[in-house]
Design a protein around this motif. Sequence first.
Motif: not given
Length: 294
Positions: A74, A78, A110, A115, A117
């Motif tokens: 994660r 990010e 995501q 967000g 990937t």
Amino acid sequence: MTDHALLSVLERIADSLERMSPPPPSADILHKHDAFLWQAALGVLTPVEKVSGVPLSLLQGVKRQMDQVMTNTRHFAEGFSANNVMLWGARGMGKSSLVKASIAAVNEEQRAKGGGTLALIEIQRDELSSLPKLLAVLRTTKRRCILFCDDLSFESQDADYKSLKSVLDGGIGGRPENVLIYATSNRRHLMPRDMIENETGSAINPSEAIEEKVSLSDRFGLWIGLYGATQDDYLAIVEAYAAYYKLPVPRDELCRKALQWAMARGSRSGRVASQFISDLSAELGSRRAEKQLV
């Protein structure tokens, strides 16, 4: 043959060779899919439409390890710093399944919040010498990628581990910021014990020989062990599979048959549980078919 005719023949040969040669590796395809196989001989990334694996909910008895892998994955997705990961330990306990399921779960998170990937790229152990070529391709993209090498280990004549060491840490080129390496192995130090002992026995300084062989695994920032399943863990995995596939079996009967299956196999693991569920599903399907024929 005149110079003009010879030049014409050479041009035709050059054109033919260009058509026969594969195009140079490109990272453009990375933005069209989520999973790939690296084919070193061709220098291409082959898309994988459906990744073989199981959801995280079916991985029982490895919560601590799952939390570590999920958190690291994660953070990387990010845009934060993250570590290379080595999962080692008992066979059949879901090491590769945990890698694939974690990446799939993080990608779902995501997408839900808009967000970026991750791209999962599998590289075979015997193609590790092509890592510099693959990394040269990945340096041209901003998409974050996880290189996955399953069942990583080395024998006495292998020299590929030195290439991997250089990529992990210490090489001039190093590892691009958008790339992590996840690997699984049944061996804690990736080398057979007799290989390390032989190096120790023939070395002028035995401790230096050991350092050389174990330093590869040290370069993985997260070094996570998965151990053999207890009976409770094994039954929890079986029950999770049975619930997932909605098998109409009373719990007592399910556990009794699962323990009999494990006893016959001589081990308890997620793989053994999966094989038991496959056999039980076929048995139940056969029973339903027989009832329909009566």
